[in-house]
Motif scaffolding. Structure first.
Motif, PDB file in Angstrom:
ATOM      1  N   THR A   2     -21.286 -15.217  23.117  1.00 48.11           N
ATOM      2  CA  THR A   2     -20.487 -16.412  23.380  1.00 48.11           C
ATOM      3  C   THR A   2     -21.021 -17.547  22.521  1.00 48.11           C
ATOM      4  O   THR A   2     -22.210 -17.836  22.512  1.00 48.11           O
ATOM      5  N   ARG A   3     -20.114 -18.179  21.798  1.00 46.44           N
ATOM      6  CA  ARG A   3     -20.487 -19.270  20.892  1.00 46.44           C
ATOM      7  C   ARG A   3     -20.041 -20.600  21.495  1.00 46.44           C
ATOM      8  O   ARG A   3     -18.951 -20.692  22.068  1.00 46.44           O
ATOM      9  N   PHE A   4     -20.892 -21.615  21.364  1.00 50.02           N
ATOM     10  CA  PHE A   4     -20.490 -22.942  21.802  1.00 50.02           C
ATOM     11  C   PHE A   4     -20.952 -23.976  20.794  1.00 50.02           C
ATOM     12  O   PHE A   4     -21.843 -23.718  19.969  1.00 50.02           O
ATOM     13  N   ALA A   5     -20.324 -25.131  20.846  1.00 47.37           N
ATOM     14  CA  ALA A   5     -20.698 -26.252  19.985  1.00 47.37           C
ATOM     15  C   ALA A   5     -21.005 -27.454  20.861  1.00 47.37           C
ATOM     16  O   ALA A   5     -20.660 -27.484  22.044  1.00 47.37           O
ATOM     17  N   ILE A   6     -21.660 -28.427  20.285  1.00 43.65           N
ATOM     18  CA  ILE A   6     -22.038 -29.650  20.999  1.00 43.65           C
ATOM     19  C   ILE A   6     -21.546 -30.845  20.196  1.00 43.65           C
ATOM     20  O   ILE A   6     -21.717 -30.887  18.971  1.00 43.65           O
ATOM     21  N   VAL A   7     -20.969 -31.816  20.868  1.00 44.14           N
ATOM     22  CA  VAL A   7     -20.680 -33.103  20.243  1.00 44.14           C
ATOM     23  C   VAL A   7     -21.727 -34.083  20.751  1.00 44.14           C
ATOM     24  O   VAL A   7     -21.807 -34.362  21.951  1.00 44.14           O
ATOM     25  N   GLY A   8     -22.565 -34.578  19.837  1.00 43.59           N
ATOM     26  CA  GLY A   8     -23.657 -35.471  20.198  1.00 43.59           C
ATOM     27  C   GLY A   8     -24.993 -34.872  19.801  1.00 43.59           C
ATOM     28  O   GLY A   8     -25.144 -33.641  19.735  1.00 43.59           O
ATOM     29  N   VAL A  60     -19.600 -28.516  24.411  1.00 46.15           N
ATOM     30  CA  VAL A  60     -20.313 -29.437  25.290  1.00 46.15           C
ATOM     31  C   VAL A  60     -20.162 -30.841  24.732  1.00 46.15           C
ATOM     32  O   VAL A  60     -20.452 -31.080  23.555  1.00 46.15           O
ATOM     33  N   THR A  61     -19.707 -31.772  25.553  1.00 44.96           N
ATOM     34  CA  THR A  61     -19.620 -33.170  25.116  1.00 44.96           C
ATOM     35  C   THR A  61     -20.813 -33.932  25.682  1.00 44.96           C
ATOM     36  O   THR A  61     -20.871 -34.195  26.874  1.00 44.96           O
ATOM     37  N   ALA A  62     -21.767 -34.261  24.828  1.00 43.72           N
ATOM     38  CA  ALA A  62     -22.965 -35.002  25.235  1.00 43.72           C
ATOM     39  C   ALA A  62     -22.953 -36.337  24.516  1.00 43.72           C
ATOM     40  O   ALA A  62     -23.743 -36.593  23.592  1.00 43.72           O
ATOM     41  N   VAL A  63     -22.033 -37.192  24.927  1.00 42.52           N
ATOM     42  CA  VAL A  63     -21.791 -38.486  24.290  1.00 42.52           C
ATOM     43  C   VAL A  63     -21.796 -39.577  25.356  1.00 42.52           C
ATOM     44  O   VAL A  63     -21.782 -39.287  26.555  1.00 42.52           O
ATOM     45  N   PRO A  64     -21.812 -40.856  24.961  1.00 41.36           N
ATOM     46  CA  PRO A  64     -21.787 -41.930  25.963  1.00 41.36           C
ATOM     47  C   PRO A  64     -20.563 -41.856  26.878  1.00 41.36           C
ATOM     48  O   PRO A  64     -19.502 -41.348  26.496  1.00 41.36           O
ATOM     49  N   TRP A  65     -20.723 -42.393  28.104  1.00 41.93           N
ATOM     50  CA  TRP A  65     -19.655 -42.349  29.108  1.00 41.93           C
ATOM     51  C   TRP A  65     -18.304 -42.793  28.545  1.00 41.93           C
ATOM     52  O   TRP A  65     -17.284 -42.146  28.777  1.00 41.93           O
ATOM     53  N   ALA A  66     -18.312 -43.902  27.835  1.00 48.91           N
ATOM     54  CA  ALA A  66     -17.051 -44.485  27.382  1.00 48.91           C
ATOM     55  C   ALA A  66     -16.324 -43.597  26.382  1.00 48.91           C
ATOM     56  O   ALA A  66     -15.096 -43.688  26.237  1.00 48.91           O
ATOM     57  N   VAL A  67     -17.049 -42.747  25.684  1.00 52.06           N
ATOM     58  CA  VAL A  67     -16.463 -41.890  24.656  1.00 52.06           C
ATOM     59  C   VAL A  67     -15.926 -40.589  25.239  1.00 52.06           C
ATOM     60  O   VAL A  67     -14.994 -39.986  24.704  1.00 52.06           O
ATOM     61  N   GLU A  77      -6.317 -30.993  23.764  1.00 53.25           N
ATOM     62  CA  GLU A  77      -5.138 -30.939  22.892  1.00 53.25           C
ATOM     63  C   GLU A  77      -5.237 -29.790  21.900  1.00 53.25           C
ATOM     64  O   GLU A  77      -4.218 -29.204  21.500  1.00 53.25           O
ATOM     65  N   ARG A  78      -6.446 -29.438  21.504  1.00 49.51           N
ATOM     66  CA  ARG A  78      -6.680 -28.336  20.565  1.00 49.51           C
ATOM     67  C   ARG A  78      -6.858 -26.997  21.283  1.00 49.51           C
ATOM     68  O   ARG A  78      -7.167 -25.989  20.644  1.00 49.51           O
ATOM     69  N   GLY A  79      -6.712 -27.006  22.611  1.00 46.40           N
ATOM     70  CA  GLY A  79      -6.822 -25.772  23.372  1.00 46.40           C
ATOM     71  C   GLY A  79      -8.236 -25.273  23.549  1.00 46.40           C
ATOM     72  O   GLY A  79      -8.453 -24.079  23.804  1.00 46.40           O
ATOM     73  N   VAL A  80      -9.211 -26.167  23.474  1.00 46.75           N
ATOM     74  CA  VAL A  80     -10.626 -25.791  23.539  1.00 46.75           C
ATOM     75  C   VAL A  80     -11.165 -26.018  24.946  1.00 46.75           C
ATOM     76  O   VAL A  80     -10.907 -27.060  25.559  1.00 46.75           O
ATOM     77  N   ARG A  81     -11.929 -25.064  25.466  1.00 44.58           N
ATOM     78  CA  ARG A  81     -12.614 -25.249  26.741  1.00 44.58           C
ATOM     79  C   ARG A  81     -13.747 -26.248  26.574  1.00 44.58           C
ATOM     80  O   ARG A  81     -14.415 -26.272  25.536  1.00 44.58           O
ATOM     81  N   VAL A  82     -13.988 -27.035  27.638  1.00 47.72           N
ATOM     82  CA  VAL A  82     -14.926 -28.144  27.553  1.00 47.72           C
ATOM     83  C   VAL A  82     -15.914 -28.110  28.708  1.00 47.72           C
ATOM     84  O   VAL A  82     -15.535 -27.824  29.861  1.00 47.72           O
ATOM     85  N   LEU A  83     -17.175 -28.395  28.401  1.00 49.66           N
ATOM     86  CA  LEU A  83     -18.189 -28.694  29.412  1.00 49.66           C
ATOM     87  C   LEU A  83     -18.599 -30.142  29.174  1.00 49.66           C
ATOM     88  O   LEU A  83     -19.329 -30.437  28.222  1.00 49.66           O
ATOM     89  N   ALA A  84     -18.100 -31.062  30.008  1.00 49.49           N
ATOM     90  CA  ALA A  84     -18.300 -32.496  29.802  1.00 49.49           C
ATOM     91  C   ALA A  84     -19.532 -32.977  30.552  1.00 49.49           C
ATOM     92  O   ALA A  84     -19.691 -32.687  31.742  1.00 49.49           O
ATOM     93  N   GLU A  85     -20.385 -33.720  29.865  1.00 50.74           N
ATOM     94  CA  GLU A  85     -21.541 -34.303  30.537  1.00 50.74           C
ATOM     95  C   GLU A  85     -21.079 -35.292  31.609  1.00 50.74           C
ATOM     96  O   GLU A  85     -19.968 -35.827  31.560  1.00 50.74           O
ATOM     97  N   THR A  86     -21.969 -35.539  32.572  1.00 46.75           N
ATOM     98  CA  THR A  86     -21.653 -36.411  33.701  1.00 46.75           C
ATOM     99  C   THR A  86     -21.849 -37.881  33.336  1.00 46.75           C
ATOM    100  O   THR A  86     -22.763 -38.198  32.588  1.00 46.75           O
TER     101      THR A  86
END
Length: 348
Positions: A2-8, A60-67, A77-86
């Protein structure tokens, strides 16, 4: 695999790529950074570039709350599964807008890890076993906002729905010897705010929220957790229960930690027991990970299983939104000195 990417690329993001490197069947295939960086994983300067090159099964979205909300929406929108940070959005309007935009997609999970920490996972297993009967009250003085609400809801076994919150704040001087940056030198005594709230769930169950500034790091503050059931209580690491008529039993929760004295197996968490019952086993023995690392690794693997269609959703967006909605009500009640009510919401 399983491959995943991180934003942040901040300190939270680092946990994900570092832990994934030690997990079988899981590969951090790329990271999105605003500028080129020297990291142990491939770095991309745009989201679309990363998606094209890494072809992740989830992001995985590891970015500031506002972003977070706009990024989550862009991924969905791109059909990608997301694990969003709290938390998945910073305020109530943001939570509602995010749910309206992506709630129906089923593609978004939230990176709420606290129930996966060994001690909390063991307590949760004990409560769910029925040892103290049906849970009616949960007190958490350990962590803040949405994390604490998540623990309270999990320990009580309550879902999403209307809530009433009554909160107060107090300020008192307190020494503050430690922070994320390390030891204070010299230690200063400063005014510190404590927020205490009662949370009444419409479907039954009562929670007590108690958090003091920097309680995560300040080791002068004991962590306290209590779950009251119909037949006993769990207090921190001890259970008192009615075992039979005229029979009240006290049993400790015992964590076996290797590496002490002449135990040469190395410092590691082994398991947590209550009497002869094993409540939790560390699935990563040999890694020497702390509880936060164990929890995030477990969350990553649970998310990978969900993304592959081999497991349940690890923490649905609706639950992550609910946790922060209740946390916002705690702050609202403390700010206004009035009862804050969480009415029916679209994610209920």
């Amino acid at each position: 695999m399983t491959r995943f990417a991180i934003v942040g690329t901040g300190w939270r993001a680092e946990y994900f790529w570092r832990l994934a490197a030690a997990l079988d069947g899981l590969d951090c295939a790329g990271v999105v950074s605003r500028a080129p960086k020297d990291l142990p994983v491939p770095v991309h300067v745009s989201l679309d570039e990363c998606l094209a090159a890494a072809k992740p099964d989830f992001v995985v979205t590891a970015v500031p709350w506002a972003v977070t909300p706009s990024l989550v929406a862009a991924l969905v929108e791109r059909g990608v599964r997301v694990l969003a940070e709290t938390p998945p959005a910073p305020d109530l309007d943001g939570l509602r807008a995010l749910w309206a935009a992506v709630g129906a997609s089923g593609l978004v999970q939230v990176a709420e890890q606290y129930t996966r920490m060994p001690a909390h996972a063991a307590r949760l297993a004990l409560v769910r076993s029925g040892t103290i009967g049906a849970p009616t009250r949960a007190d958490v003085s350990s962590t803040h906002q949405y994390h604490a609400v998540s623990l309270i809801r999990a320990l009580l076994g309550v879902g999403r729905g209307p809530v009433e919150v009554r909160a107060v704040r107090t300020v008192a001087p307190l020494a503050d010897p430690l922070s994320r940056a390390g030891w204070a030198d010299p230690v200063e005594v400063r005014d510190t705010t404590t927020t205490i709230a009662t949370i009444t769930f419409a479907g039954g169950g009562f929670g007590v929220y108690d958090f003091t500034d920097n309680q995560w790091h300040n080791q002068l503050l004991n962590r306290r957790l209590l779950v009251r059931g119909t037949h006993g209580e769990l207090r921190d690491d001890e259970v008192v229960r009615l075992a039979a008529d005229r029979t009240i039993v006290r049993t400790p929760l015992v964590r076996r930690q290797t590496g002490y004295d002449l135990d040469l197996d190395g410092f590691d968490t082994d398991h947590v027991t209550c009497g002869a019952d094993v409540l939790y086993r560390n699935p990563y023995q040999g890694q020497r990970w702390n509880d936060e690392e164990i929890a995030i690794a477990t969350l990553l693997q649970d998310t990978a299983a969900w993304a592959a269609g081999d497991g349940p959703p690890p923490y649905p967006l609706a639950d992550g939104i609910e946790d922060h909605r209740v946390a916002l009500a705690v702050e609202e009640s403390a700010d206004t000195d009035r009862v804050a009510r969480v009415a029916a919401e679209p994610w209920h």
